[in-house]
Design an enzyme around this catalytic site. Structure first.
Site, PDB file in Angstrom:
ATOM      1  N   TYR A  48       0.841  -1.185   0.000  1.00 20.04           N
ATOM      2  CA  TYR A  48       0.000   0.000   0.000  1.00 20.04           C
ATOM      3  C   TYR A  48       0.881   1.241   0.000  1.00 20.04           C
ATOM      4  O   TYR A  48       1.756   1.380   0.865  1.00 20.04           O
ATOM      5  CB  TYR A  48      -0.929   0.024   1.216  1.00 20.04           C
ATOM      6  CG  TYR A  48      -1.865   1.205   1.111  1.00 20.04           C
ATOM      7  CD1 TYR A  48      -3.060   1.081   0.417  1.00 20.04           C
ATOM      8  CD2 TYR A  48      -1.523   2.448   1.611  1.00 20.04           C
ATOM      9  CE1 TYR A  48      -3.904   2.162   0.230  1.00 20.04           C
ATOM     10  CE2 TYR A  48      -2.349   3.541   1.434  1.00 20.04           C
ATOM     11  CZ  TYR A  48      -3.534   3.397   0.739  1.00 20.04           C
ATOM     12  OH  TYR A  48      -4.351   4.471   0.554  1.00 20.04           O
ATOM     13  N   GLN A  63     -10.453   0.554   0.579  1.00 24.74           N
ATOM     14  CA  GLN A  63     -10.885  -0.237  -0.582  1.00 24.74           C
ATOM     15  C   GLN A  63      -9.694  -0.912  -1.260  1.00 24.74           C
ATOM     16  O   GLN A  63      -9.815  -2.047  -1.753  1.00 24.74           O
ATOM     17  CB  GLN A  63     -11.699   0.611  -1.563  1.00 24.74           C
ATOM     18  CG  GLN A  63     -11.011   1.860  -2.134  1.00 24.74           C
ATOM     19  CD  GLN A  63     -11.161   3.087  -1.238  1.00 24.74           C
ATOM     20  OE1 GLN A  63     -11.395   2.971  -0.030  1.00 24.74           O
ATOM     21  NE2 GLN A  63     -11.005   4.272  -1.828  1.00 24.74           N
ATOM     22  N   ASN A  81      -3.166   5.993   6.226  1.00 23.18           N
ATOM     23  CA  ASN A  81      -3.900   6.763   7.236  1.00 23.18           C
ATOM     24  C   ASN A  81      -4.727   5.829   8.138  1.00 23.18           C
ATOM     25  O   ASN A  81      -4.585   4.604   8.069  1.00 23.18           O
ATOM     26  CB  ASN A  81      -4.787   7.811   6.550  1.00 23.18           C
ATOM     27  CG  ASN A  81      -5.869   7.176   5.679  1.00 23.18           C
ATOM     28  OD1 ASN A  81      -6.167   5.987   5.812  1.00 23.18           O
ATOM     29  ND2 ASN A  81      -6.439   7.963   4.783  1.00 23.18           N
ATOM     30  N   SER A 110       6.575   8.651  14.284  1.00 25.79           N
ATOM     31  CA  SER A 110       8.013   8.414  14.249  1.00 25.79           C
ATOM     32  C   SER A 110       8.717   8.976  15.498  1.00 25.79           C
ATOM     33  O   SER A 110       8.200   9.865  16.168  1.00 25.79           O
ATOM     34  CB  SER A 110       8.576   9.070  12.992  1.00 25.79           C
ATOM     35  OG  SER A 110       9.851   8.572  12.711  1.00 25.79           O
ATOM     36  N   GLN A 112      13.219  14.068  12.530  1.00 23.60           N
ATOM     37  CA  GLN A 112      12.012  13.306  12.884  1.00 23.60           C
ATOM     38  C   GLN A 112      10.845  14.238  13.139  1.00 23.60           C
ATOM     39  O   GLN A 112       9.713  13.974  12.744  1.00 23.60           O
ATOM     40  CB  GLN A 112      12.226  12.418  14.117  1.00 23.60           C
ATOM     41  CG  GLN A 112      13.146  11.258  13.873  1.00 23.60           C
ATOM     42  CD  GLN A 112      12.774  10.477  12.644  1.00 23.60           C
ATOM     43  OE1 GLN A 112      11.687   9.932  12.571  1.00 23.60           O
ATOM     44  NE2 GLN A 112      13.655  10.454  11.658  1.00 23.60           N
ATOM     45  N   HIS A 136       8.362  15.163  10.435  1.00 24.96           N
ATOM     46  CA  HIS A 136       7.465  14.148   9.851  1.00 24.96           C
ATOM     47  C   HIS A 136       6.012  14.357  10.248  1.00 24.96           C
ATOM     48  O   HIS A 136       5.093  14.032   9.497  1.00 24.96           O
ATOM     49  CB  HIS A 136       7.867  12.744  10.316  1.00 24.96           C
ATOM     50  CG  HIS A 136       8.828  12.066   9.392  1.00 24.96           C
ATOM     51  ND1 HIS A 136       8.537  11.809   8.086  1.00 24.96           N
ATOM     52  CD2 HIS A 136      10.078  11.579   9.601  1.00 24.96           C
ATOM     53  CE1 HIS A 136       9.569  11.194   7.509  1.00 24.96           C
ATOM     54  NE2 HIS A 136      10.516  11.049   8.408  1.00 24.96           N
ATOM     55  N   ASP A 192      17.176   6.622   6.276  1.00 24.52           N
ATOM     56  CA  ASP A 192      15.863   6.748   5.633  1.00 24.52           C
ATOM     57  C   ASP A 192      15.953   6.502   4.131  1.00 24.52           C
ATOM     58  O   ASP A 192      14.953   6.150   3.502  1.00 24.52           O
ATOM     59  CB  ASP A 192      15.304   8.163   5.844  1.00 24.52           C
ATOM     60  CG  ASP A 192      14.790   8.359   7.255  1.00 24.52           C
ATOM     61  OD1 ASP A 192      14.422   7.363   7.886  1.00 24.52           O
ATOM     62  OD2 ASP A 192      14.768   9.521   7.721  1.00 24.52           O
ATOM     63  N   GLU A 239      -2.262 -36.980  27.876  1.00 22.55           N
ATOM     64  CA  GLU A 239      -3.068 -35.812  27.481  1.00 22.55           C
ATOM     65  C   GLU A 239      -4.483 -36.199  27.057  1.00 22.55           C
ATOM     66  O   GLU A 239      -5.249 -35.346  26.613  1.00 22.55           O
ATOM     67  CB  GLU A 239      -2.354 -35.028  26.367  1.00 22.55           C
ATOM     68  CG  GLU A 239      -1.079 -34.342  26.850  1.00 22.55           C
ATOM     69  CD  GLU A 239      -0.448 -33.401  25.807  1.00 22.55           C
ATOM     70  OE1 GLU A 239      -0.898 -33.410  24.640  1.00 22.55           O
ATOM     71  OE2 GLU A 239       0.493 -32.667  26.182  1.00 22.55           O
TER      72      GLU A 239
END
Lengths: 432, 432
Positions: free
Chosen positions: B130, B191, B214, B237, B259, B262, B361, B415
């Site tokens: 994604y 979706q 998100n 982050s 950082q 971000h 990164d 058992e």
């Protein structure tokens, strides 16, 4: 009686697709009750544990203490049949020997720019092992869950096991000692998972929780995931046996029943190229069933979810196996390695006629905690790796940063991250 | 302005515990909307994808088709700045080189009983990646998510990326090609996750879904987990920089801001043994901030969640670091390996004064998809292993079953699992 599918039938693909889509999970919605229990553990700590244990297990941990003392453990162990103790010890040795070979290596090298790169593995600080009470309280599962943690080098291996009415299972505590468990608490249910994840006055929190349990335990693990790591949520057990006509039908029937007897929603599937052999296996299943104390459960599973699939040629079995992605796969054929080479999706494979799946449940060595419900498409059994985590590392020199830094600056700017670019650029400018 | 904690203060332990307990996640409750979208994908397939994409991305995939054609890709790539293309290629090469060293070995041996044991790794058949649209559509993340899949040998590496108003991000599709992505679909949101997990007429389902997104995407991944594997759900982050007074305050300030820029809920923490250095870094942060296009975000993060912690001796930093379990850890000291030896919990470590976190990164090689929110206690960065699964195997001979079978029978009986015992016993009896 199990259903029979014939690969030559016109509607085979439809029937096989239905088999794949079948859902055997019975998921109760217990999210709200679990969330309430977890919240009580967070706010009330030990007091909630005492109260819930009194209510669910009819046992006063306020009186006994939450921890099993070494005296409790020794007393329970003393009552265990010595043959069972020896079998547990043999199993523990073999499981430990296999898992010791899973220990990963550190990677640490300098590349052609002079940049040092690598990754290092460390055990988690503390692992929690949930052991169910009652009939599903299997000592073999204690071995399979705790030994990988112990081999990984985890310092605290913390077991929780409910002791309904105060009764301690001697085989379970013996297995715990053999497996290297360091603390045992007599609590169960969602409250035990909560105590492991959040900690209470008596139980210090852990970093990772593993082990099977009922719907409440599974939901509790889901809800604490993130606060701690968890293993996968296990579904009903499954076996797929591929067997040609040269097998003894009684052996193969027993193998199919060894999964069926776990759970009415367990699933046992036979794939064979010999319809007469399938019929003989089905008959042997009936014969065995009448002799088993587990008949009711095993019959329900076999009747409701059992299948025999007849193929013209077992060399064509690989595609069906990979689509089923079974938890357990037996290849009871003369040259199992040929078929095994084509298998991509299976939790554990048992090769040849002399390797019943049950040997893997107890003493073979590999883990018996395995992916169910087609999860073998993307995951494997419990392992030493699950109790360790990787840390990667990088060390640039002033020169190597000169070699790779400019590309980082370009990309940071392209991504609209100016402070990223600045942090590299300042160090490069320094050289000029 | 960031808060300052002094380890010599009486209430330091309380203040540090508060820092640890701070929650920066802003979790929106989108479970119901996501569940509805997923259910539409299952029942309506492509039609739901077209409709939702039209609604959310103002773009008609019914017209364009869901897949990006090679002409679309070539056209987009043609518009990319050649310097960015070269930087992406250098990054891809370095990331591939590092991840190639993660390929695990097969284990296959015969133990002293004559039992063959082992485990084999195979790639998943198909992985879904994604990629978010808009500002968070980072080409570096495409490299970091797709290259491990490609190195693992995954046959189908399927990317989904929304193209709001039809706009294709040239750097993202270039990164996809460099990383070995095999299919690209111009859809996003819950979706897209649903289409990857369940499949539609156009998009065949995958086995594993990775990548940031998100709240809707994160919740969709949670809901499809089990049907497919997923990576961890990333939180905001974090960076923890350990720096002595011999550093350039401007460098360390830039690292902290890399950082902070971000996300307003990102966290940057400085640990130093030099209060004057801490003050100098804080001043340098202010100086840098006024020059950055990311000032608003970076300032919000630094003011709300930034910390400077002053310790009498940096040798005592390990305990605090392990409790914080940071995603990114910089050790900007003269002998970083001494402190690194005591670090158990960190996603990625950057050693020495010349290794800014931003280098990791983009171009260092190790993965930048790392555990956040103290998850480094129990997990590591994205890796080749995440796109592979283990299958264990066992092969007994008639003799080796004789050696280990009796213990299995004893344990199965203990058992209460008689068919397990029977499946072994039948094979042993055959010898007599």
């Amino acid at each position: 009686m199990a259903r029979r599918l014939d690969a030559k039938a016109d509607d085979f693909e439809t029937q096989f697709a239905d088999l794949l889509a079948e859902r055997r999970d019975t998921t109760a919605d217990v999210a709200d009750s679990v969330s309430e229990i977890l919240s009580r553990i967070r706010t009330e700590g030990d007091r909630a544990l005492h109260d819930l244990t009194h209510r669910f297990d009819r046992f006063d941990t306020g009186q006994s203490g939450l921890a099993l003392s070494s005296a409790d453990i020794a007393a329970a162990e003393g009552t265990l049949d010595s043959k069972v103790r020896e079998a547990l010890a043999q199993a523990a040795d073999r499981i430990r020997a296999f898992h010791t070979r899973q220990q990963p290596d550190t990677l640490d090298y300098v590349d052609d720019t002079g940049t040092r790169l690598g990754q290092r593995w460390r055990p988690v600080d503390a692992a929690g092992l949930y052991v169910p009470g009652g009939r599903a309280s299997y000592p073999s599962s204690v071995l399979m869950n705790a030994i990988p943690a112990s081999v990984a080098g985890v310092e605290r291996v913390v077991m929780t096991v409910p002791t309904p009415d105060g009764v301690i299972n001697p085989a379970v505590v013996t297995a715990a000692r053999l497996a290297g468990v360091t603390e045992i608490y007599r609590v169960g249910g969602a409250q035990a998972v909560g105590a492991l994840a959040f900690g209470t006055e008596t139980i210090r929190p852990v970093d990772m929780i593993v082990g099977p349990g009922n719907a409440y335990v599974a939901e509790a693990k889901r809800q604490v995931f993130g606060t701690v790591g968890i293993d996968t949520i296990a579904g009903p057990s499954e076996i797929l046996v591929v067997a040609d006509g040269a097998n003894d039908p009684a052996w193969i029937a027993a193998d199919l029943l060894s999964q069926a007897e776990h759970d009415p929603v367990a699933q046992s599937i036979l794939i064979t190229d010999d319809p007469a052999f399938a019929t003989a296996v089905e008959a042997a299943v009936e014969t065995h069933l009448s002799t088993l104390s587990s008949e009711a459960v095993a019959r329900a599973s076999w009747d409701d979810f059992g299948y025999s699939i007849v193929l013209p040629d077992l060399r064509d079995a690989a595609d069906l196996i990979n689509r089923l992605a079974p938890e357990h796969l037996e290849l009871a054929v003369a040259q199992p390695d040929d078929l095994f080479a084509d298998i991509r999706n299976a939790g554990a494979v048992f090769l040849g006629r002399h390797t019943p799946e049950a040997i893997g449940d107890y003493v073979a060595g590999p883990n018996h905690v395995l992916p169910t419900g087609r999860a073998a498409r993307f995951s494997g059994g419990l392992s030493v790796y699950d109790f360790m985590k990787r840390t990667s590392f990088v060390a640039c020199t002033s020169d190597s940063l000169q070699a790779i830094g400019p590309a980082a600056i370009t990309l940071a700017r392209a991504e609209g991250l100016p402070a990223h670019a600045l942090s590299v650029a300042l160090r490069l400018e320094d050289r000029e």
